[in-house]
Write a protein that holds these residues in place. Sequence first.
Motif, short mmCIF file in Angstrom:
data_model
loop_
_atom_site.label_atom_id
_atom_site.label_comp_id
_atom_site.label_asym_id
_atom_site.label_seq_id
_atom_site.Cartn_x
_atom_site.Cartn_y
_atom_site.Cartn_z
N ASN B 38 0.82 -1.22 0.00
CA ASN B 38 0.00 0.00 0.00
C ASN B 38 0.85 1.26 0.00
O ASN B 38 2.01 1.25 0.42
CB ASN B 38 -0.88 0.05 1.25
N TYR B 40 0.38 4.86 1.92
CA TYR B 40 -0.39 5.49 2.99
C TYR B 40 -0.33 6.99 2.75
O TYR B 40 0.76 7.58 2.69
CB TYR B 40 0.15 5.09 4.36
N ALA B 42 -1.73 10.69 3.73
CA ALA B 42 -2.38 11.57 4.70
C ALA B 42 -2.64 12.90 4.02
O ALA B 42 -1.73 13.54 3.50
CB ALA B 42 -1.48 11.77 5.91
N VAL B 47 -6.69 9.85 6.34
CA VAL B 47 -5.54 9.03 5.97
C VAL B 47 -6.09 7.86 5.16
O VAL B 47 -7.05 7.21 5.59
CB VAL B 47 -4.80 8.49 7.21
N ALA B 49 -5.26 4.25 2.97
CA ALA B 49 -4.35 3.19 2.50
C ALA B 49 -4.81 2.84 1.10
O ALA B 49 -5.98 2.47 0.90
CB ALA B 49 -4.41 1.99 3.41
N LYS B 60 -9.78 3.75 4.96
CA LYS B 60 -9.72 5.19 5.16
C LYS B 60 -9.92 5.47 6.64
O LYS B 60 -10.74 4.82 7.29
CB LYS B 60 -10.83 5.88 4.35
N TYR B 61 -9.13 6.40 7.17
CA TYR B 61 -9.26 6.78 8.58
C TYR B 61 -9.36 8.30 8.67
O TYR B 61 -8.61 8.99 7.97
CB TYR B 61 -8.04 6.29 9.37
N PRO B 74 2.75 9.93 6.85
CA PRO B 74 2.66 8.81 7.79
C PRO B 74 4.02 8.11 7.86
O PRO B 74 4.87 8.26 6.98
CB PRO B 74 1.61 7.90 7.18
N VAL B 76 5.51 4.18 8.39
CA VAL B 76 5.15 2.77 8.50
C VAL B 76 6.25 2.08 9.31
O VAL B 76 7.44 2.21 9.00
CB VAL B 76 5.05 2.12 7.11
N VAL B 82 0.98 2.28 11.33
CA VAL B 82 1.10 3.52 10.56
C VAL B 82 0.93 4.66 11.56
O VAL B 82 -0.14 4.82 12.14
CB VAL B 82 0.02 3.61 9.46
N ALA B 98 -1.72 -1.07 9.90
CA ALA B 98 -1.47 -0.93 8.46
C ALA B 98 -2.40 -1.81 7.63
O ALA B 98 -2.74 -1.47 6.50
CB ALA B 98 -0.01 -1.27 8.14
N GLY B 101 -6.48 -0.22 9.26
CA GLY B 101 -6.78 1.19 9.52
C GLY B 101 -7.37 1.43 10.90
O GLY B 101 -7.69 2.57 11.24
#
Lengths: 272, 359
Positions: B38, B40, B42, B47, B49, B60-61, B74, B76, B82, B98, B101
């Motif tokens: 992925n 990541y 932001a 955020v 992935a 999604k976060y 981010p 990792v 993450v 990761a 999420g």
Amino acid sequence: MNWWDFLLINPFTNVLLWIYDAIGHNFGVAIILFTILIRAVTWPLNGQQLKSTKVMQDLQNDKEWQDIQKKYAKDREKLAQEQMRIYQERGINPLASCLPTLVQFPIIIGLYQSITRALATTPLGLLQLARSIYPFLNTALLIPLNSKFLWMDLGRPEGIPFPGGFTISFLPYGFPTLALIVAFTTYLQTKLTMPAPSATNPSDQTAAMNSMMSIYMPLLLGYFALNFASGLAVYFITSNLLGIAQYAMMGRVNWRNLLPGGAQPAPSNKGK
Amino acid sequence: MKRIIPISIVLLGAILLSACATSSRGVSWPGLAVDTTNVYFADGASVFAIRLSDGSVAWKYPKNSVGSVFYSSPVVTSDGQVLVGSAGIDHALYSLDAATGNEKWPTPFKAATDHFIASPLVVNDTVYAPNNDGMLYVLKLATGQQLWALPVSHSLWGTPVSNGKFVFVTSLDHFLYAIDPESRKIAWKVDLGGAIPGSPAISPDGTTVYIGSFNSKVAALNAEDGAIRWTADTQGWVWGAPALEGDSVYVADINGNIYSLGVPNGKNPWPSIQPDGPITGSPLALGDGVLVATESGGVYTFDTNGGMLWPNGTQVGGKIYTTPVAAGDMILVAPLNTDFLLAALNRETGSIIWKFTGK
């Protein structure tokens, strides 16, 4: 670069930064001095507003004006025509008293954007600042600006944290001391500078409008102070106090308006 | 009629001031990190992935807004976290799984009093997280528990780096700080004459720190004591971290110039190279050259002699402010002010493989 930036934001930002640099890197004092400068520049405009307000107030007590109000009470079109005739005959611009207030809005917005740009709390903001500064300022030494003033961070909304970590959802920054001071000083300025209502004209439109302004403006500016950078609130408070001082110097402060029921009617002007 | 003027003034004020407000995307500063599957990403309030294979969203976060705004890349970690700091009113550093999420730490770290604009540094099982409040927060990687914190100085925007002995932290206050994690004190600091929003770079042997600043200079310092080995002038402010490769220190400035400075002496053998716009991100070392992205939306690659690798570069569009990342045979860039959020380019040709629009 757009015109707004070129004509307003960049000059404001550079004057603010120049003052900040000259006084030893205190941004709060720089905003206060800048406000005094803005007040000085708009002094003639405010003086004109005072005169126009007085003319409009006197008109409300004028016999001819009151007569046409009664005579054409049910014919608004004719009333408007007669009002325009009187305005023209006497050389009165009915919007002249509003102009300084309208001029204040671009200044407020320009100042708000200048403060946030100068303090550059985000990477994109810092990049914009870099592009706004005129060559005569030593940018490398100026950045970062000291945003702390008294208990405030001038780039963020002000609030004193509630004790014990207590939070209120609509007051995320804590107790809004500055917003309350802004609302209070705005109310104070509006009340103190409000002309006394007419003794002979109970439907005095100017008095009614002033009365509404004394409610709307404190709420509006208090709301802005609550939600925008506290540097803007410093501007509002300074500007309000300077406004009261200016009216006092011109002998137009009406202290009786602060007393409960103390707004005394102005003496009647019996015709021309 | 008598109510019209005050109401009009109030409405005018509200309308004009509301023009000052912009969306979180409009002021964003997107950050990228990759692992084998992925990227990541932001950006603004979220955020993401995103699968490297096709640009689709893995997660999604946050699912619902929690007041976060993400300006930093981010990070990792080797144990599948993450880490990402928020520049929103939450002032939080989050640990996300990761793979899913979901939040991994029992609670996000919320002891900071200002924004996280810098990405954290992870060394073994310790997280070093600089904050805009001037503090360096040191946390336990597994739980996010604060181990200690050090007041360093004014706003800390650059991601720290470590040579194993010191953690090097930059500040907008013009200083580079070397922090000794053993003593939890500042070992030395050097005034570089201008704000330092970016990160330093460390030589492979850990003995030299390279750093650019708003003083329009790049400096090479002895990592042991901060003594300056050499400085090189640039035409504009240096924002991004230098990138090291072989005997070159690649640096770009916000006037849009690229420099290849010699490791021993800071001399630039390249002719003047100025692609098409200001450069705020770090150059990206490719192994056989260097890649830069410009505010004009262009991505350019150069070989070790300054010759262009992709003919005429690639015009991605929008405005690229942050550092691209490499993932296998792809380069990922995150422009602002365009109709997509992220683009994957072919590393060999510069052609666009896929775009991510946020949907």
